[in-house]
Design a protein around this motif. Structure first.
Motif, PDB file in Angstrom:
ATOM      1  N   ILE A 280      -2.493  -6.296  -5.050  1.00 10.45           N
ATOM      2  CA  ILE A 280      -3.973  -6.435  -3.827  1.00 10.45           C
ATOM      3  C   ILE A 280      -5.109  -5.907  -4.560  1.00 10.45           C
ATOM      4  O   ILE A 280      -4.746  -4.538  -4.721  1.00 10.45           O
ATOM      5  CB  ILE A 280      -3.791  -6.192  -3.165  1.00 10.45           C
ATOM      6  N   ASP A 281      -5.723  -6.193  -4.923  1.00  9.14           N
ATOM      7  CA  ASP A 281      -7.240  -5.496  -5.729  1.00  9.14           C
ATOM      8  C   ASP A 281      -8.079  -4.628  -4.719  1.00  9.14           C
ATOM      9  O   ASP A 281      -7.855  -4.679  -3.314  1.00  9.14           O
ATOM     10  CB  ASP A 281      -8.316  -6.497  -6.084  1.00  9.14           C
ATOM     11  N   LYS A 282      -7.983  -3.422  -5.449  1.00  9.17           N
ATOM     12  CA  LYS A 282      -8.617  -2.296  -4.750  1.00  9.17           C
ATOM     13  C   LYS A 282      -7.696  -1.612  -3.281  1.00  9.17           C
ATOM     14  O   LYS A 282      -8.513  -1.174  -2.997  1.00  9.17           O
ATOM     15  CB  LYS A 282      -9.907  -3.141  -4.062  1.00  9.17           C
ATOM     16  N   LEU A 283      -6.910  -1.932  -3.571  1.00  8.49           N
ATOM     17  CA  LEU A 283      -5.731  -1.293  -2.226  1.00  8.49           C
ATOM     18  C   LEU A 283      -4.232  -0.199  -3.473  1.00  8.49           C
ATOM     19  O   LEU A 283      -3.961  -0.755  -4.180  1.00  8.49           O
ATOM     20  CB  LEU A 283      -5.265  -2.607  -1.854  1.00  8.49           C
ATOM     21  N   ALA A 284      -4.536   0.972  -2.477  1.00  6.36           N
ATOM     22  CA  ALA A 284      -3.613   1.726  -2.157  1.00  6.36           C
ATOM     23  C   ALA A 284      -2.618   2.347  -1.654  1.00  6.36           C
ATOM     24  O   ALA A 284      -3.176   2.676  -0.416  1.00  6.36           O
ATOM     25  CB  ALA A 284      -4.119   2.695  -4.129  1.00  6.36           C
ATOM     26  N   CYS A 285      -1.486   2.508  -2.348  1.00  3.63           N
ATOM     27  CA  CYS A 285      -1.195   3.667  -1.380  1.00  3.63           C
ATOM     28  C   CYS A 285       0.007   4.884  -1.425  1.00  3.63           C
ATOM     29  O   CYS A 285      -0.009   4.554  -2.691  1.00  3.63           O
ATOM     30  CB  CYS A 285      -0.432   2.650   0.353  1.00  3.63           C
ATOM     31  N   ILE A 286      -0.044   5.642  -0.740  1.00  3.60           N
ATOM     32  CA  ILE A 286       1.316   6.120  -0.318  1.00  3.60           C
ATOM     33  C   ILE A 286       1.668   6.205   0.613  1.00  3.60           C
ATOM     34  O   ILE A 286       2.123   6.201   1.744  1.00  3.60           O
ATOM     35  CB  ILE A 286       0.554   8.050  -0.757  1.00  3.60           C
ATOM     36  N   ILE A 287       3.438   6.512   0.296  1.00  5.03           N
ATOM     37  CA  ILE A 287       4.786   6.277   0.748  1.00  5.03           C
ATOM     38  C   ILE A 287       5.583   7.804   1.178  1.00  5.03           C
ATOM     39  O   ILE A 287       5.675   7.940  -0.318  1.00  5.03           O
ATOM     40  CB  ILE A 287       5.847   5.385   0.594  1.00  5.03           C
ATOM     41  N   ILE A 288       5.832   8.417   2.488  1.00  2.73           N
ATOM     42  CA  ILE A 288       7.021   8.922   2.221  1.00  2.73           C
ATOM     43  C   ILE A 288       8.240   8.526   2.671  1.00  2.73           C
ATOM     44  O   ILE A 288       8.540   7.961   3.919  1.00  2.73           O
ATOM     45  CB  ILE A 288       6.722  10.783   2.647  1.00  2.73           C
ATOM     46  N   ASP A 289       9.307   8.132   1.891  1.00  3.54           N
ATOM     47  CA  ASP A 289      10.559   8.122   2.876  1.00  3.54           C
ATOM     48  C   ASP A 289      11.567   9.169   3.622  1.00  3.54           C
ATOM     49  O   ASP A 289      10.899  10.338   3.837  1.00  3.54           O
ATOM     50  CB  ASP A 289      11.610   7.564   2.077  1.00  3.54           C
TER      51      ASP A 289
ATOM     52  N   ASN B 292      12.308  12.341   2.492  1.00  6.34           N
ATOM     53  CA  ASN B 292      10.837  13.435   1.570  1.00  6.34           C
ATOM     54  C   ASN B 292      10.448  12.869   0.127  1.00  6.34           C
ATOM     55  O   ASN B 292       9.876  13.618  -0.619  1.00  6.34           O
ATOM     56  CB  ASN B 292      11.012  14.640   2.044  1.00  6.34           C
ATOM     57  N   LYS B 293      10.636  11.787   0.200  1.00  2.00           N
ATOM     58  CA  LYS B 293      10.325  10.936  -1.950  1.00  2.00           C
ATOM     59  C   LYS B 293       9.342  10.612  -1.427  1.00  2.00           C
ATOM     60  O   LYS B 293       8.618   9.597  -0.207  1.00  2.00           O
ATOM     61  CB  LYS B 293      11.330  10.076  -2.538  1.00  2.00           C
ATOM     62  N   ILE B 294       7.993  10.685  -2.146  1.00  2.00           N
ATOM     63  CA  ILE B 294       6.833  10.434  -2.232  1.00  2.00           C
ATOM     64  C   ILE B 294       6.690   9.173  -3.289  1.00  2.00           C
ATOM     65  O   ILE B 294       7.485   9.048  -4.605  1.00  2.00           O
ATOM     66  CB  ILE B 294       5.772  11.588  -2.941  1.00  2.00           C
ATOM     67  N   TYR B 295       6.992   8.053  -3.039  1.00  2.00           N
ATOM     68  CA  TYR B 295       6.765   7.020  -4.107  1.00  2.00           C
ATOM     69  C   TYR B 295       4.594   6.198  -3.652  1.00  2.00           C
ATOM     70  O   TYR B 295       4.020   6.911  -3.070  1.00  2.00           O
ATOM     71  CB  TYR B 295       6.547   5.940  -3.105  1.00  2.00           C
ATOM     72  N   SER B 296       4.126   6.314  -4.573  1.00  2.00           N
ATOM     73  CA  SER B 296       2.544   5.783  -4.572  1.00  2.00           C
ATOM     74  C   SER B 296       2.129   4.404  -5.900  1.00  2.00           C
ATOM     75  O   SER B 296       2.937   4.183  -6.482  1.00  2.00           O
ATOM     76  CB  SER B 296       1.557   6.659  -5.556  1.00  2.00           C
ATOM     77  N   SER B 297       1.409   3.743  -5.063  1.00  2.00           N
ATOM     78  CA  SER B 297       0.845   2.292  -5.939  1.00  2.00           C
ATOM     79  C   SER B 297       0.415   3.596  -7.192  1.00  2.00           C
ATOM     80  O   SER B 297      -0.161   4.143  -7.467  1.00  2.00           O
ATOM     81  CB  SER B 297       0.366   1.691  -5.312  1.00  2.00           C
ATOM     82  N   LYS B 298       0.052   1.854  -8.233  1.00  2.00           N
ATOM     83  CA  LYS B 298      -0.144   2.439  -9.631  1.00  2.00           C
ATOM     84  C   LYS B 298      -1.047   2.960  -9.890  1.00  2.00           C
ATOM     85  O   LYS B 298      -1.625   3.411 -10.732  1.00  2.00           O
ATOM     86  CB  LYS B 298       0.036   1.357 -10.827  1.00  2.00           C
ATOM     87  N   ASN B 299      -2.182   2.618  -8.674  1.00  2.00           N
ATOM     88  CA  ASN B 299      -3.393   3.372  -9.022  1.00  2.00           C
ATOM     89  C   ASN B 299      -3.378   4.240  -8.262  1.00  2.00           C
ATOM     90  O   ASN B 299      -4.914   5.144  -8.115  1.00  2.00           O
ATOM     91  CB  ASN B 299      -4.419   2.195  -8.682  1.00  2.00           C
ATOM     92  N   ILE B 300      -2.859   5.130  -7.733  1.00  2.00           N
ATOM     93  CA  ILE B 300      -3.454   6.740  -7.167  1.00  2.00           C
ATOM     94  C   ILE B 300      -3.098   7.882  -8.485  1.00  2.00           C
ATOM     95  O   ILE B 300      -1.713   7.833  -8.753  1.00  2.00           O
ATOM     96  CB  ILE B 300      -1.929   6.712  -6.227  1.00  2.00           C
ATOM     97  N   HIS B 301      -3.355   9.058  -8.017  1.00  2.00           N
ATOM     98  CA  HIS B 301      -3.380   9.859  -8.294  1.00  2.00           C
ATOM     99  C   HIS B 301      -3.417  11.193  -7.335  1.00  2.00           C
ATOM    100  O   HIS B 301      -4.666  11.962  -7.160  1.00  2.00           O
ATOM    101  CB  HIS B 301      -4.149  10.687  -9.836  1.00  2.00           C
ATOM    102  N   LEU B 302      -2.376  11.725  -7.231  1.00  2.00           N
ATOM    103  CA  LEU B 302      -1.937  12.923  -5.852  1.00  2.00           C
ATOM    104  C   LEU B 302      -2.837  14.143  -7.200  1.00  2.00           C
ATOM    105  O   LEU B 302      -2.360  14.492  -8.370  1.00  2.00           O
ATOM    106  CB  LEU B 302      -0.852  12.831  -5.345  1.00  2.00           C
ATOM    107  N   LYS B 303      -3.242  14.741  -6.136  1.00  2.00           N
ATOM    108  CA  LYS B 303      -3.696  16.165  -6.204  1.00  2.00           C
ATOM    109  C   LYS B 303      -2.540  16.987  -6.635  1.00  2.00           C
ATOM    110  O   LYS B 303      -1.951  17.174  -5.421  1.00  2.00           O
ATOM    111  CB  LYS B 303      -5.029  16.770  -6.258  1.00  2.00           C
TER     112      LYS B 303
END
Length: 310
Positions: A287-296, A299-310
């Motif tokens: 989906i265009d212009k949609l991003a997400c961060i998931i914590i399972d 405590n593993k962190i997953y993010s969509s391909k367009n996310i860059h966490l600080k």
């Protein structure tokens, strides 16, 4: 010479803590605009609430299986968009979740056992967005089955944040934030000209962020199992119910959605939680212009391909 300042006010609205931030030079000017934004959120609350018998939502619910109900173009539009999200998420988002009997899940911490799978399945039989019939010319909504109920708990706060933001922009507020209890719409910048810095809650320490994002003209929403849950047999069950099974979702601690619109951000947190990490990320990445961060749950962190966490 006046300098830009940030004026903030918190208010309980729609049963949640809202905070509105306006950047301006004059306190009176800012307060008047915050008043207008609060008025707009109260107007939306009146439209969508299920706690008032004469709300459009309750009129639709009262006539389930009986007859179509004419609603305002605004409510019709919100229902129409909700049904589109239901289709995209294969029913993981569904405004007919209100059909679930509160006796099944009350999450008041007094629950000591899960309902059996058969009971849960029977209770969710009325949840089906396909049985919400819309007629655009007459602006009517009809729930096909007696006992069906719609509710806007999964999208209403985000919609209110988006509408308050729109009103503030119309009133000349070039920079601000509407925080609808974690569903956040931002535009412009802080008083110092820097982008807004938004913290993403740590699901194990909800008052503390685990990461920050610098955003402007974007919305962010987080849903987590730390908000409302029960513990049965040392296992934590979130308040998010899978509409297909009637049972609570496990495996994910929190989902954060980032996109340009607070209504969409709010609406997409629940379906990603229900779909799970792999299917949720796969959908978001398409989906265009949609991003997400998931914590399972591990405590593993997953993010969509367009996310860059600080």
């Amino acid at each position: 010479m006046n300098r830009l300042q940030e004026f903030r006010r918190g208010e309980k609205l729609m049963g949640n803590a809202f905070e509105i931030t306006v950047v301006g030079e004059d306190k009176l000017w800012a307060e008047e605009r915050i008043d207008a934004a609060i008025g707009e959120i109260r107007r939306i609350e009146k439209l969508l609430t299920t706690f008032s018998e004469d709300s459009e939502t309750n009129r639709v619910n009262a006539n389930a299986g009986v007859q179509p109900v004419q609603v305002s173009r605004e409510t019709f539009g919100l229902i129409e968009r909700s049904l589109r999200i239901s289709a995209i998420t294969d029913g993981a988002f569904d405004i007919t979740y209100g059909s679930v009997d509160k006796r099944l899940w009350n999450f008041d911490r007094n629950m000591t056992s899960l309902p059996d799978a058969e009971t849960a399945k029977e209770m969710v039989r009325l949840i089906n967005y396909r049985n919400v019939l819309l007629e655009g010319n007459e602006c009517t909504v009809f729930l096909k089955e007696v006992g069906m109920r719609i509710g806007f708990g999964g999208i209403g706060k985000g919609y209110a944040a988006e509408m308050a933001k729109r009103l503030l922009l119309q009133q000349g507020v070039a920079n601000g934030v509407v925080n609808a209890s974690g569903d956040i719409g931002t535009w412009g910048n802080q008083a110092d000209g820097k982008p807004w810095t938004i913290g993403i809650a740590d699901p194990d320490h909800a008052g503390q962020p685990f990461s920050y994002l610098n955003i402007s003209n974007m919305a962010i929403a987080t849903s987590g199992n730390y908000e409302k849950y029960i513990i049965i047999g040392d296992k934590k069950y979130s308040h998010t119910i899978n509409p297909k099974t009637g049972l609570p979702v496990t495996g994910i601690k929190s989902v954060t959605i980032i996109c340009p619109n607070a209504e969409i951000a709010d609406a997409m947190t629940t379906p990603v939680t229900i779909m799970g990490v792999r299917a949720g990320l796969d959908m978001v990445n398409q989906i265009d212009k949609l991003a997400c961060i998931i914590i399972d749950d591990n405590n593993k962190i997953y993010s969509s391909k367009n996310i860059h966490l600080k």
